[in-house]
Design a protein around this motif. Structure first.
Motif, short mmCIF file in Angstrom:
data_model
loop_
_atom_site.label_atom_id
_atom_site.label_comp_id
_atom_site.label_asym_id
_atom_site.label_seq_id
_atom_site.Cartn_x
_atom_site.Cartn_y
_atom_site.Cartn_z
N THR A 131 -7.93 -45.58 44.69
CA THR A 131 -8.39 -44.94 45.91
C THR A 131 -9.89 -45.19 46.07
OG1 THR A 131 -8.74 -42.85 44.73
CG2 THR A 131 -6.64 -43.15 45.87
N PHE A 132 -10.36 -45.14 47.30
CA PHE A 132 -11.78 -45.33 47.56
C PHE A 132 -12.60 -44.24 46.90
CE2 PHE A 132 -10.28 -47.75 51.36
CZ PHE A 132 -11.00 -48.91 51.13
N HIS A 133 -13.68 -44.65 46.23
CA HIS A 133 -14.63 -43.69 45.68
C HIS A 133 -15.92 -44.42 45.36
CE1 HIS A 133 -13.33 -45.57 41.95
NE2 HIS A 133 -14.44 -45.10 41.39
N THR A 134 -17.02 -43.69 45.23
CA THR A 134 -18.28 -44.25 44.75
C THR A 134 -18.91 -43.25 43.80
OG1 THR A 134 -19.73 -43.26 46.42
CG2 THR A 134 -18.67 -45.33 47.01
N ASP A 135 -19.90 -43.73 43.05
CA ASP A 135 -20.65 -42.84 42.16
C ASP A 135 -21.89 -42.28 42.85
OD1 ASP A 135 -18.86 -43.28 40.13
OD2 ASP A 135 -19.95 -44.99 39.34
N ALA A 144 -12.24 -41.38 51.49
CA ALA A 144 -12.17 -40.97 50.09
C ALA A 144 -10.76 -40.45 49.79
CB ALA A 144 -13.20 -39.89 49.80
N GLY A 145 -10.17 -40.97 48.73
CA GLY A 145 -8.81 -40.59 48.37
C GLY A 145 -7.75 -41.46 49.00
N GLN A 146 -8.14 -42.32 49.96
CA GLN A 146 -7.18 -43.24 50.58
C GLN A 146 -7.04 -44.50 49.71
OE1 GLN A 146 -5.34 -42.57 53.41
NE2 GLN A 146 -6.23 -40.54 53.06
N PRO A 147 -5.87 -45.14 49.71
CA PRO A 147 -5.71 -46.35 48.90
C PRO A 147 -6.63 -47.48 49.33
CG PRO A 147 -3.82 -46.02 50.34
CD PRO A 147 -4.64 -44.79 50.44
N PRO A 237 -20.49 -47.62 55.12
CA PRO A 237 -19.77 -46.72 54.21
C PRO A 237 -18.30 -46.59 54.59
CG PRO A 237 -21.03 -45.44 55.77
CD PRO A 237 -21.37 -46.89 56.04
N SER A 238 -17.58 -47.71 54.48
CA SER A 238 -16.19 -47.74 54.90
C SER A 238 -15.49 -48.85 54.14
CB SER A 238 -16.09 -48.00 56.41
OG SER A 238 -14.76 -48.18 56.81
N GLY A 239 -14.16 -48.79 54.11
CA GLY A 239 -13.37 -49.85 53.50
C GLY A 239 -13.04 -50.95 54.47
N THR A 240 -13.52 -50.87 55.72
CA THR A 240 -13.26 -51.88 56.72
C THR A 240 -14.56 -52.36 57.34
OG1 THR A 240 -12.25 -52.34 58.88
CG2 THR A 240 -12.85 -50.06 58.41
N THR A 241 -14.62 -53.63 57.68
CA THR A 241 -15.79 -54.20 58.34
C THR A 241 -15.86 -53.81 59.82
OG1 THR A 241 -14.52 -56.21 58.78
CG2 THR A 241 -15.89 -56.17 56.80
N LEU A 242 -14.83 -53.18 60.34
CA LEU A 242 -14.82 -52.80 61.75
C LEU A 242 -15.71 -51.60 62.03
CD1 LEU A 242 -11.06 -53.32 62.65
CD2 LEU A 242 -12.96 -54.95 62.74
#
Length: 325
Positions: A131-135, A144-147, A237-242
């Motif tokens: 899942t998405f996370h950062t330190d 956060a918490g999404q695959p 701050p996202s998992g997508t470039t969109l």
């Protein structure tokens, strides 16, 4: 020679020419029909992204046609399908896609053909997804918490997925030789094992206090998890470039970078110049931008035209970027 005799000879010549043309046309028609029959009988595997396309081609070899929908240097989050490509999905013997929301403009087409009975395989869902996370404080907005779909940054997961793809090909694609498919998969698995060992050795040169990553968007979570890095944050701050960064996002990133003592940002090779300008404006002139190939292979000869070359290029760039002055 009499005029009558000349006319007779001319008629004979024309008749022979017509006969030759008819024979040639018959040969061309027969050859075309044979070629069409051969093409129609060849199984076809359609793959959405070019990274997965390279993996599938390594496994399939000459046993089937492999059609890759995503062009080199494209963005999996934003590329779409033409009408011809959508039709190719409908005619496929097997569709291999990443899933987990990566191909945002393509998944509805995949879902539609799956419902019509076409075999599909979601590689990301089979890769034991993280899942998405950062330190840091600059985490993925609303995710956060999404695959996380970017599993290919961990070569061990790619090795697992490659074996599963081989099984899918043997099960769903008629006409392939199962032994050849499995042999190809075994050979490629050894190459991936060697890649992992080489990456471990290379990353071993990065001191513990420098094993921190800042990227253009959240794409290297699997690599960080596998090789012991901390993900501090991302410009987007996202998992997508969109998505797009806001001023507050950049302020949060600057604070996270200062706190971690990080002044290097790893960015996709398709946009490092624009990103560097933004960072110099928002974060100060001391920020260095290092190019990586994060979500797409390049054209042949472009530095990352296969998965193995992409991972080696990225590893070399990361080690240089994190150990340099």
């Amino acid at each position: 020679m009499s005029r009558t005799h000349a006319k007779q000879r001319a008629r004979v010549g024309i008749a022979r020419l017509r006969s030759l043309i008819v024979s040639l046309l018959a040969l061309v028609t027969a050859a075309t029909a044979t070629a069409c029959t051969t093409d129609e009988n060849r199984p076809d595997i359609v793959v959405t992204t070019n990274i997965l396309g390279d993996v599938v081609r390594e496994i399939v070899g000459d046993e089937a046609d492999v059609t890759v929908l995503m062009k080199p240097d494209a963005d999996p989050h934003s590329f779409g399908l033409s009408a011809v490509q959508a039709a190719e999905l409908e005619q496929a013997d097997l569709i291999v896609h990443n899933g987990l929301g990566l191909e945002e403009n393509v998944l509805r087409h995949v879902d539609a053909v799956r419902e019509s009975g076409v075999a599909t395989f979601a590689a990301g869902e089979a890769a034991d997804p993280l899942t998405f996370h950062t330190d840091g404080d600059n985490g993925p907005d609303g995710e956060a918490g999404q695959p996380d779909p970017h599993f290919w940054t961990d070569p061990d997961r790619v090795r697992t997925v490659a074996g599963l793809i081989a099984g899918q090909v043997v099960e769903h694609v008629d006409g392939v030789d199962a032994d050849t498919i499995r042999a190809n998969a075994d050979r490629y698995a050894k190459q991936l094992t060697a890649l992992t060992a080489w990456m471990e050795e290379s990353f071993g040169r990065v001191p513990a206090d420098r094993r921190a990553l800042v990227t253009n968007h959240h794409v290297f979570g699997y690599l960080a998890d596998r090789f012991g890095f901390r993900v501090i944050g991302a410009v987007i701050p996202s998992g997508t470039t969109l998505a797009s960064p806001s001023s507050s996002d950049l302020r949060s990133l600057a604070e996270a970078m200062d706190k971690a003592g990080v002044r290097t940002v790893f960015a996709d090779s398709s946009q490092p110049t624009r990103l560097a300008e933004v960072l110099r404006t928002e974060l100060g002139p001391g920020v260095r931008v290092v190019e990586l190939y994060s979500e797409s292979l390049t054209s042949k000869g472009g530095g990352a035209d296969t998965y193995l070359r992409m991972m080696r290029a990225n590893t070399t760039a990361m080690v240089t970027g994190l150990t340099g002055p």
